[in-house]
Design a protein around this motif. Structure first.
Motif, short mmCIF file in Angstrom:
data_model
loop_
_atom_site.label_atom_id
_atom_site.label_comp_id
_atom_site.label_asym_id
_atom_site.label_seq_id
_atom_site.Cartn_x
_atom_site.Cartn_y
_atom_site.Cartn_z
N LEU A 244 1.01 -1.57 -0.03
CA LEU A 244 0.21 -0.12 0.21
C LEU A 244 0.74 0.94 0.30
N VAL A 245 1.86 0.68 1.25
CA VAL A 245 2.83 2.46 0.67
C VAL A 245 3.36 2.75 -0.02
N THR A 246 3.52 1.56 -0.66
CA THR A 246 4.52 1.89 -2.28
C THR A 246 3.47 2.22 -3.46
N ALA A 247 2.20 1.84 -3.44
CA ALA A 247 1.33 2.02 -4.18
C ALA A 247 0.25 3.99 -3.95
N VAL A 248 0.99 4.57 -2.86
CA VAL A 248 -0.01 5.41 -2.72
C VAL A 248 1.98 6.47 -3.56
N HIS A 249 2.71 6.39 -2.91
CA HIS A 249 4.29 6.09 -3.72
C HIS A 249 4.27 6.86 -4.98
#
Length: 667
Positions: A244-249
């Protein structure tokens, strides 16, 4: 069939919902009882085998219409979505049981197969069964046009007692569409988070190919909203968060939006590269412009790593230092400890000379205590100015000729170093009878602080947090992180070097600081700073119903964050450890294995997770979650994709950075 009929069927087959049902969906039976909340589907073993199996929790499509040579033609452009909850008894169930008993008995007694003791009609009758289904809602179009958009309603608006409803098991393509509904309109907003998984046992899904049904979600659902990730240890929570963090980034880069992300990392797994697969969130950036990692022992060779420490002697962070020290001594539940923690060290207005003088003496005692507990520093960043009688101070200076205390005018003295604060406190403290007024605790907490100097329980507790002291550190970590959020960076706070108490106080202080800064911008009518806060092992930080909203930054975050565009992703093993006020404001839910019905009963209060509790308790497979997103209309069971270099490189490329080779990174 006439030409007219053929043309009519051709037109019907192109309507969106008719086309959906005809995309490889397999008939499994028909409805023989329907109400607004549930349905009973009649089926048999042959149809279930042909369909590749029907798992509990699986989706079924109920449609009214007719079979034709060209395909199934819907009577009306609506499809009822069902979810299998279990089996249901047939009206003649008692008779079937008696017949089955007779068959089993006769076959066993004669030593022949079951088919040898039954005729064809009896075998067909014995293979009939029924599914108990929950009515999830209705897919429909507002008109019969071929380009009409498909809408969804979370109920049905009419009940028809008819045998015309036929029930289909979705094909892999249709299952993916159902699991991803509503599809993001912006392709850059879509994330393939995993594949549909209804059961721990996957043999039938592998044979039927439904294990390849992708689940796509809207990344924007997770921006500025609350997300809960629940599950036992080693069930894939960290993998989900990294995804999720990578997707938001990546989403922020692709949409030219500055979205800061702050991760509180209690175990250090986000701050470092994984030794097994050489992946890690720190790889999302090559330097401090994109990623910053706050550590107790940062590497001077990596610009991304910054000191997590604060200078406990810096008056700009006095309240933070006092909070950490107070929290560290909480286990010392004695009168000395309680009196010590009741001290107030907030710096008053210097114009209130009397009160400021009493505060300065308490500050001297506090800095002396830090020096006694091994917090090293050659000098104080800001000298402490105290008021004292000339006579006693002359005696002190005469007995301590090398101490860094400078005499000023009108009985004022400058304390230059922690060593001087320690020496002066011990001199005065040992002479209580000679200087009684210096021990007065009204608005001055000198005595309460001096009282623990010889109490090893308190001093040992304070020594346990020395790792967070840095004599060369400048400013408050909270302010540094606010600047990171303004710049849209990924900031990881590595709390693995401290105890749970320190992690709790430090994270609360940071969150409070961010909330206060966001509130200031909101009141000033400035554009909000978009940010995400990610908390691992949240049960160590949250207090369930423990404090008022104004005193609990996490509850305050859940209530105020929406207007500040602050999102929160929290992961924990226990639903019951999270304040109900936070749960009620959570938009996205990802639930993996929980081993307690105490936890699943709490979970069952939200959406329809009650249906999934048997699976949640039994299935311990890593990455197997039941997911409800903000825009999603119903719960989807998903096998979350493994976080890998492809995800990292996708985010790096979106930010204009070159890809990283997994093999090279692992060297």
């Amino acid at each position: 069939m006439s030409i007219t009929e053929g043309l009519s069927q051709s037109v019907e087959l192109k309507k969106p919902l008719t086309a959906l049902v005809n995309k490889g969906c397999v008939p499994v039976g028909g409805i023989y009882r329907l109400d607004y909340d549930s349905a009973v589907v009649l089926t048999d073993d042959f149809k279930k085998k042909e369909a590749g199996g029907v798992p509990r929790g699986g989706f079924l499509l109920a449609v009214a219409g007719d079979n034709t040579d060209s395909g199934f033609i819907l009577e009306d452009q609506e499809v009822i979505l069902l979810r299998v909850r279990g089996t249901a008894p047939l009206p003649n169930e008692s008779e079937l049981i008696q017949t089955r008993l007779a068959v089993v008995r006769d076959a066993g007694a004669s030593g022949v197969g079951f088919d040898d003791v039954t005729d064809v009609l009896t075998r067909n009758e014995l293979q009939q069964s029924a599914f108990d289904c929950e009515v999830l809602g209705t897919f429909y179009t507002e008109n019969d046009a071929r380009d009409a958009s498909i809408e969804y309603g979370a109920d049905i608006d009419n009940v028809v007692v008819s045998a015309r409803y036929q029930v289909y098991l979705p094909s892999t393509e249709v299952l993916s569409w159902l699991a991803s509904y509503p599809e993001p309109e912006d392709t850059q907003d879509a994330l393939t988070i995993g594949k549909v998984r209804f059961a721990a046992t996957r043999r039938k899904a592998l044979i039927a190919g439904t294990d390849q049904a992708e689940v796509r979600i809207s990344v924007s659902d997770f921006v500025g909203r609350k997300t809960a990730v629940f599950g036992m240890t080693r069930t894939g929570k960290s993998n989900t968060i990294k995804t999720l963090v990578t997707a938001v980034h990546r989403y922020g880069s692709e949409h030219k939006r500055s979205i800061g992300q702050l991760i509180f990392d209690p175990q250090g797994e986000y701050a470092n590269v994984n030794k097994q697969d050489h992946t890690g969130l720190r790889l999302l950036g090559d330097d401090e412009s994109t990623v910053r990692i706050y550590k107790v022992e940062p590497s001077s060779a990596d610009s991304r790593e910054k000191p997590l420490r604060i200078n406990f002697y810096d008056r700009e962070v006095l309240e933070a230092a006092w909070s950490l020290v107070s929290e560290a001594t909480t286990p010392v539940d004695t009168n000395y400890g309680k009196s010590f923690r009741s001290s107030v060290l907030s710096e008053p207005d210097p114009n209130d000379r009397s009160r400021y003088s009493r505060w300065a003496w308490a500050a001297v005692a506090f800095y002396g205590l830090l020096a006694k507990c091994g917090f090293e520093a050659e000098s104080l960043p800001q000298p402490l100015i105290i008021a004292a009688e000339t006579g006693p101070m002359k005696d002190f200076l005469g007995n301590h000729p090398k101490v860094q205390v400078q005499a000023g005018r009108s009985g004022s003295y400058r304390i230059i170093s922690p060593a001087a604060a320690l020496a002066l406190t011990e001199w005065i403290g040992e002479r209580e009878s000679e200087f009684p007024k210096w021990h007065d605790t009204k608005d001055c907490h000198f005595s309460a602080i001096w009282g623990v100097y010889k109490y090893t329980g308190v001093t040992s507790a304070i020594r346990s947090i020395r790792a967070f002291h840095g004599p060369n550190s400048a400013g408050d970590v909270g302010q540094h992180l606010w600047q990171d959020m303004q710049a849209g960076r990924l900031a990881i706070v590595d709390l693995s070097s401290g105890n749970d108490k320190v992690a709790k106080v430090m994270s609360e202080r940071v969150v409070t600081h961010l909330l206060n800064k966001a509130s200031e911008r909101f009141r000033a009518d400035h554009e909000p700073v978009e940010m995400q806060i990610i908390v691992e092992e949240a049960h160590n930080l949250f207090e369930r119903g423990g404090r008022e909203v104004t005193e609990d930054p996490w509850v305050r975050l859940s209530k105020e964050a929406a207007k500040y565009r602050m999102g929160l992703i929290y992961a924990t093993q226990e639903v019951t450890s999270v304040d109900k006020r936070m749960l009620s404001n959570t938009s996205n839910w990802l639930i993996s294995h929980l081993n307690s019905d105490h936890e699943t009963r709490e979970l069952a209060h939200y959406y329809d997770f009650k249906v999934w509790t048997p699976s949640i308790i039994r299935a311990e497979d890593v990455g197997f979650v039941r997911m409800k997103t903000y825009s999603g209309k119903y719960i989807i069971p998903v096998q979350i994709s493994k976080f890998d270099h492809a995800m990292v490189n996708g985010a790096r490329n979106a930010a204009g950075l070159a890809s990283i080779d997994a093999a090279i990174e692992g060297e």
